[in-house]
Scaffold this motif. Structure first.
Motif, PDB file in Angstrom:
ATOM      1  N   ARG A 132      38.690  33.160   9.074  1.00  0.00           N
ATOM      2  CA  ARG A 132      39.888  32.866   8.293  1.00  0.00           C
ATOM      3  C   ARG A 132      41.142  33.260   9.073  1.00  0.00           C
ATOM      4  NH1 ARG A 132      41.042  35.110   2.548  1.00  0.00           N
ATOM      5  NH2 ARG A 132      42.553  33.557   1.886  1.00  0.00           N
ATOM      6  N   GLN A 147      43.857  30.544   9.598  1.00  0.00           N
ATOM      7  CA  GLN A 147      45.113  30.632   8.835  1.00  0.00           C
ATOM      8  C   GLN A 147      46.230  31.377   9.548  1.00  0.00           C
ATOM      9  OE1 GLN A 147      43.776  31.826   4.712  1.00  0.00           O
ATOM     10  NE2 GLN A 147      44.662  29.825   4.347  1.00  0.00           N
ATOM     11  N   VAL A 148      45.890  32.147  10.579  1.00  0.00           N
ATOM     12  CA  VAL A 148      46.938  32.900  11.278  1.00  0.00           C
ATOM     13  C   VAL A 148      47.114  32.390  12.709  1.00  0.00           C
ATOM     14  CG1 VAL A 148      47.721  35.174  12.009  1.00  0.00           C
ATOM     15  CG2 VAL A 148      46.485  34.939   9.862  1.00  0.00           C
ATOM     16  N   LEU A 169      44.379  43.475   5.153  1.00  0.00           N
ATOM     17  CA  LEU A 169      43.812  42.677   4.065  1.00  0.00           C
ATOM     18  C   LEU A 169      42.331  42.360   4.302  1.00  0.00           C
ATOM     19  CD1 LEU A 169      46.785  40.222   3.447  1.00  0.00           C
ATOM     20  CD2 LEU A 169      46.164  42.234   2.100  1.00  0.00           C
ATOM     21  N   GLU A 170      41.770  42.932   5.358  1.00  0.00           N
ATOM     22  CA  GLU A 170      40.361  42.708   5.694  1.00  0.00           C
ATOM     23  C   GLU A 170      39.993  41.224   5.711  1.00  0.00           C
ATOM     24  OE1 GLU A 170      38.308  45.383   2.870  1.00  0.00           O
ATOM     25  OE2 GLU A 170      37.925  46.650   4.593  1.00  0.00           O
ATOM     26  N   VAL A 171      40.845  40.450   6.343  1.00  0.00           N
ATOM     27  CA  VAL A 171      40.611  39.009   6.440  1.00  0.00           C
ATOM     28  C   VAL A 171      39.507  38.771   7.468  1.00  0.00           C
ATOM     29  CG1 VAL A 171      41.684  36.850   7.188  1.00  0.00           C
ATOM     30  CG2 VAL A 171      42.959  38.446   5.763  1.00  0.00           C
ATOM     31  N   LEU A 197      48.554  42.704   9.547  1.00  0.00           N
ATOM     32  CA  LEU A 197      48.436  42.274   8.156  1.00  0.00           C
ATOM     33  C   LEU A 197      47.007  41.844   7.852  1.00  0.00           C
ATOM     34  CD1 LEU A 197      49.980  41.364   5.500  1.00  0.00           C
ATOM     35  CD2 LEU A 197      49.885  39.085   6.503  1.00  0.00           C
ATOM     36  N   ALA A 198      46.428  41.058   8.762  1.00  0.00           N
ATOM     37  CA  ALA A 198      45.060  40.575   8.560  1.00  0.00           C
ATOM     38  C   ALA A 198      44.082  41.743   8.528  1.00  0.00           C
ATOM     39  CB  ALA A 198      44.690  39.588   9.670  1.00  0.00           C
ATOM     40  N   ARG A 199      44.356  42.775   9.335  1.00  0.00           N
ATOM     41  CA  ARG A 199      43.483  43.962   9.319  1.00  0.00           C
ATOM     42  C   ARG A 199      43.585  44.667   7.975  1.00  0.00           C
ATOM     43  NH1 ARG A 199      44.769  48.056  13.766  1.00  0.00           N
ATOM     44  NH2 ARG A 199      42.968  49.118  12.851  1.00  0.00           N
ATOM     45  N   PRO A 203      47.664  28.076  13.197  1.00  0.00           N
ATOM     46  CA  PRO A 203      48.985  27.588  12.776  1.00  0.00           C
ATOM     47  C   PRO A 203      50.114  28.171  13.625  1.00  0.00           C
ATOM     48  CG  PRO A 203      47.730  28.319  10.875  1.00  0.00           C
ATOM     49  CD  PRO A 203      46.956  28.739  12.084  1.00  0.00           C
ATOM     50  N   GLY A 204      49.965  29.436  14.018  1.00  0.00           N
ATOM     51  CA  GLY A 204      51.003  30.059  14.840  1.00  0.00           C
ATOM     52  C   GLY A 204      51.054  29.457  16.236  1.00  0.00           C
ATOM     53  N   HIS A 231      51.293  40.055  12.251  1.00  0.00           N
ATOM     54  CA  HIS A 231      50.357  39.275  11.438  1.00  0.00           C
ATOM     55  C   HIS A 231      48.920  39.727  11.680  1.00  0.00           C
ATOM     56  CE1 HIS A 231      53.573  35.906  11.143  1.00  0.00           C
ATOM     57  NE2 HIS A 231      53.718  36.817  10.214  1.00  0.00           N
TER      58      HIS A 231
END
Lengths: 266, 286
Positions: free
Chosen positions: B194, B198-199, B188-190, B184-186, B202-203, B181
């Protein structure tokens, strides 16, 4: 005038790789994963990269994605060198990597930023339709089958309209029937969107079925052995003689040292 | 049967994961079995109480060492009717909730910060590791010196007991963020904010909830120690006082009440956890 504009537009989406190499340093020494890789992907093309496991094909894809760095040698997209991950390159991993606590809709919207709410909702809806999951906006990942979850991952990767979609063995974890369905699905999406696709797979049939070209890699160190063009009309028939001939050719590339131990026929 | 299973394959698979398999488990899940499940839940405690009473009736147990259930029940009614029990209970509950609340307010943000920051982790790790094993009861002399013999010292002892499970579990939960995850965030340049909202959080939530539940339990464990500090009320005081009077039955009433309150608040937190963490499918025994 129009022709030159079209040509420069095509160049703007060209993906140029290398020449590059990659060495991993481990406690026990160093391992050369990639050596002298060169790859030109004109914008809009579908390139399949096949190789046995450990040949460095995933590493190559991760370098293009910006998740790994090469030892030297650049990757450029539309003339601009790639430095780290970016939204111009979408990635689909072998596992769907959906966030289990978000709904399908929220998972797709997770990729979007700095947009008005209405625009986010519109794009999410549009891409849900694209992957054929219109009714599942509010489902959670654990309620989806493997194929459906991977469709959501495809929608999430496309929602930013990347110039290149990088697919790292995207259907490897799916059962054989779902895999074929998903191959048809990705083909349909590619034909609709004309996004440049770079697919890494160990499935020769998948590589031929989807790619304009099949790049065959060999291992230790990972090098590009040959690039075979696939000049077959789509949708391709896996049982056509040309398909089978090409499959044999690629198969032979893997076993050049010795003759094929037995006749390979379907 | 097979057709039905195929039609709802995803949900069936999930149900299978959650409950384990086997006919016995399936039988327990049928609607008729609600009563059966309750009976199964209470069977062992009831048998234990019955054996205890029987042992007393047969003269195996001296009531001064362990009064029989009937006598404990009598003491319970007596304390309930006089209102003393609820007074003590209310006082202890307030102390526990105060100490726990402060532990949450400090432990949760601190744990999140340490989990996210290598620097903060490096700075605080030795202090946390050295302080953690010290039993709250050992803090009593200092607590009295610092806070006197009023409420603050007692709440401080409970706070000390509750904060470490919250802190440690929160840090663990954040450190267990799935690297896939993160990647993934990298891709999507989150943004970092955030990504955390969001990651990471919650995890980490299942671990955080575990930390809160253990923290609340330890808070109840510490209430007796806390009320060793010049207390004149509370369940811990009730126990200490009854012991000095050799009223073993009242000691047991105090103990059982603490146990029941701990269980009750855990049920509340578990319900909250089930509402918050709906996405996780885990093994829950077979």
């Amino acid at each position: 005038m129009a022709a030159s504009a079209a040509a420069s537009a095509a160049r703007a989406d060209d993906l140029l790789v290398g020449p590059l190499s990659k060495t991993f340093t481990l406690k026990t020494g160093s391992v050369q994963a990639l050596s002298d890789i060169r790859l030109d992907v004109p914008g809009g093309r579908f390139i399949s990269i096949v190789g046995s496991s450990g040949c460095g094909k995933s590493t190559l894809l991760r370098i293009i994605a910006g998740l790994e760095t090469s030892d030297g040698g650049a990757v450029t997209l539309g003339g601009r060198p790639v430095a780290g991950p970016g939204l111009d390159r979408g990635v689909i991993f072998q596992e769907h990597r959906l966030l289990p606590w978000l709904t399908v809709e929220q998972n797709i919207a997770f990729a979007l930023k700095n947009l008005p709410k209405a625009e986010i909702a519109r794009r999410v809806r549009e891409h849900l339709e694209l992957v054929g999951l219109d009714g599942f906006a509010n489902a959670h990942p654990h309620q989806l089958s493997g194929g459906m979850a991977q469709r959501v991952a495809i929608a999430r990767a496309l929602v930013n309209r990347p110039r290149v979609l990088l697919l790292d063995e995207p259907f490897g974890a799916l059962d054989a029937l779902t895999r074929i369905q998903m191959q048809q699905e990705i083909l349909r999406i590619w034909q609709a969107q004309r996004t440049t696709m770079v697919l890494v797979t160990h499935d020769i049939d998948e590589a031929i079925f989807l790619g304009d070209e099949v790049v065959v890699m060999s291992s230790r160190p990972g090098t590009i052995k040959t690039v075979l063009p696939v000049r077959l009309p789509r949708p391709r028939d896996r049982s056509s003689p040309d398909f089978i001939t090409l499959r044999k050719d690629i198969h032979r590339e893997f076993f050049t040292a010795a003759e094929l131990p037995f006749a390979y026929e379907i | 049967m097979t057709g039905g299973l195929a039609a709802e394959a995803p949900s069936a698979r999930r149900a299978g994961q959650q409950t384990g398999s086997g006919a016995a488990v399936a039988a327990l899940r049928s609607p008729l079995a609600g009563l059966g499940r309750l009976a199964l839940y209470l069977a062992l405690p009831a048998a234990l109480v019955a054996a205890w009473q029987t042992a007393y009736e047969l003269g195996y147990i001296r009531p001064i060492l362990l009064p029989p259930p009937t006598k404990v029940a009598g003491a319970f009614v007596e304390l309930a009717v006089s209102g003393d029990l609820f007074r003590h209970l209310g006082v202890s509950l307030l102390r526990v909730l105060e100490g726990f609340a402060i532990a949450v307010l400090i432990g949760l943000p601190l744990g999140i910060g340490i989990g996210l920051s290598r620097l903060l982790d490096r700075l605080t790790d030795l202090i946390i590791q050295l302080t953690k094993p010290i039993p709250p009861i050992a803090w009593i002399p200092l607590a009295i010196l610092w806070f006197g013999i009023g409420e603050a010292g007692k709440v401080y002892i409970i706070f000390l007991g509750a904060i470490f499970p919250i802190l440690v579990n929160t840090i663990d939960g954040i450190r267990q963020t799935d690297h896939r995850h993160v990647e993934l965030a990298r891709v999507l340049e989150v943004t970092r904010g955030r990504f955390i909202r969001q990651v990471v959080l919650p995890g980490a939530l299942p671990n955080i909830m575990t930390g809160l539940r253990v923290g609340l339990m330890v808070a109840w464990i510490c209430v007796v120690a806390a009320e060793l500090i010049a207390a004149s009320s509370g369940l811990g005081y009730l126990i200490t006082d009854a012991r000095q009077m050799s009223q073993t039955d009242q000691v047991l009433v105090g103990m059982i009440t603490i146990g029941a309150m701990g269980k009750l608040l855990d049920v509340v937190l578990r319900a909250a956890e089930r509402r918050l963490v709906t996405w996780k499918s885990t093994f829950s025994g077979r």
